[in-house]
Design an enzyme around this catalytic site. Structure first.
Site, PDB file in Angstrom:
ATOM      1  N   HIS A 126       6.130   4.397  -5.780  1.00 45.97           N
ATOM      2  CA  HIS A 126       5.248   3.370  -6.353  1.00 45.97           C
ATOM      3  C   HIS A 126       5.870   1.995  -6.154  1.00 45.97           C
ATOM      4  CE1 HIS A 126       1.928   2.043  -8.804  1.00 45.97           C
ATOM      5  NE2 HIS A 126       2.724   1.407  -9.634  1.00 45.97           N
TER       6      HIS A 126
ATOM      7  N   HIS B  36       0.268  -4.178 -10.208  1.00 46.02           N
ATOM      8  CA  HIS B  36       0.328  -2.971  -9.384  1.00 46.02           C
ATOM      9  C   HIS B  36      -0.985  -2.213  -9.511  1.00 46.02           C
ATOM     10  CE1 HIS B  36       1.471  -0.149 -12.901  1.00 46.02           C
ATOM     11  NE2 HIS B  36       1.206  -1.339 -13.417  1.00 46.02           N
TER      12      HIS B  36
ATOM     13  N   CYS C  28      -1.084   1.537  -4.371  1.00 44.30           N
ATOM     14  CA  CYS C  28      -0.178   0.451  -4.757  1.00 44.30           C
ATOM     15  C   CYS C  28       0.297  -0.386  -3.577  1.00 44.30           C
ATOM     16  CB  CYS C  28       1.013   1.024  -5.523  1.00 44.30           C
ATOM     17  SG  CYS C  28       1.915   2.316  -4.613  1.00 44.30           S
TER      18      CYS C  28
END
Length: 231
Positions: A186, A202, A133
């Site tokens: 994340h 993402h 990510c």
């Protein structure tokens, strides 16, 4: 001609295999040039298909072709009754990608990120073969000539905090691994903010690079903070 010459002479098996290998390599190289080269420039297989359809393909020297898919993927879970109880079924649906309202450098960054659609998730990966990510964000900014930190925790400190109600395209969203977790695991980037809600791009562990709605319970429950990148 070489094949005909081999057919008229008796050669040792090893010598014949050697010449046959050379012929196959020459044929392979010839096919590769025919498939990927056009007007002195090289294109990917996807771009060659677009050229044959009459579509325009634009490239920048030393970079990959610029493109953006027209569809985004979303993963949906549904409960289906069965004879032995309720079964949770997973399905992937495609929906039109919404146009954002970013301007300037951020518009280019978002387009760069969308050009990585479908690249699989790979922890620590930084190429089109696989990326994580934070690498998606770093590569998207790098393609626009902007250097940003590599890790999600460093990216979380690279800018000013933003309230979820004040999000704009280009803002970073940070999430935890589980609901209520304060540990960042994340990151994604806002691509669209309009009357329909907030979308972000993402590198998903299950779908690879994709866009999702920020308002989904899954992401809202794991949301930690938002940051406006320092440009």
């Amino acid at each position: 001609m070489i094949l005909g010459h081999l057919a008229t002479r008796r050669l040792p098996a090893t010598t014949g295999l050697y010449f046959l290998g050379i012929v196959l390599l020459l044929l392979s190289a010839s096919c590769q040039r025919q498939l990927n080269q056009r007007n002195g420039r090289y294109y990917s297989a996807r771009d060659m298909v677009r050229i044959k359809r009459g579509e325009r393909v634009t490239t920048r020297p030393g970079s990959r072709p610029a493109s953006r898919p027209a569809l985004a993927k979303s993963k949906v879970k549904t409960s289906v009754p069965s004879g032995s109880g309720t079964v949770v079924a997973k399905s992937v649906t495609k929906r039109p990608a919404r146009m954002g309202n970013a301007t300037g450098a951020l518009a280019s960054v978002i387009e760069n990120a969308r050009a990585y659609y479908g690249v699989p998730y790979l922890f620590g990966g930084t190429t089109r073969l696989g990326m994580d990510c934070s690498a998606l964000l770093q590569l998207s900014f790098a393609d626009a000539g902007i250097d940003i930190p590599r890790s999600s925790n460093e990216q979380a400190a690279w800018g000013e905090p933003v309230k979820p109600t004040e999000l704009r395209p280009g803002d970073f969203l940070f999430f935890g691994a589980s609901p209520g977790s304060p540990i960042i695991t994340h990151v994604g980037m806002v691509t669209v903010v309009d009357s329909e809600g907030v979308e972000f791009i993402h590198a998903s562990t299950s779908l690879g690079v994709t866009e999702n709605s920020f308002e989904l319970d899954y992401y809202l429950s794991r949301f930690i903070r938002a940051v406006r990148p320092r440009l």
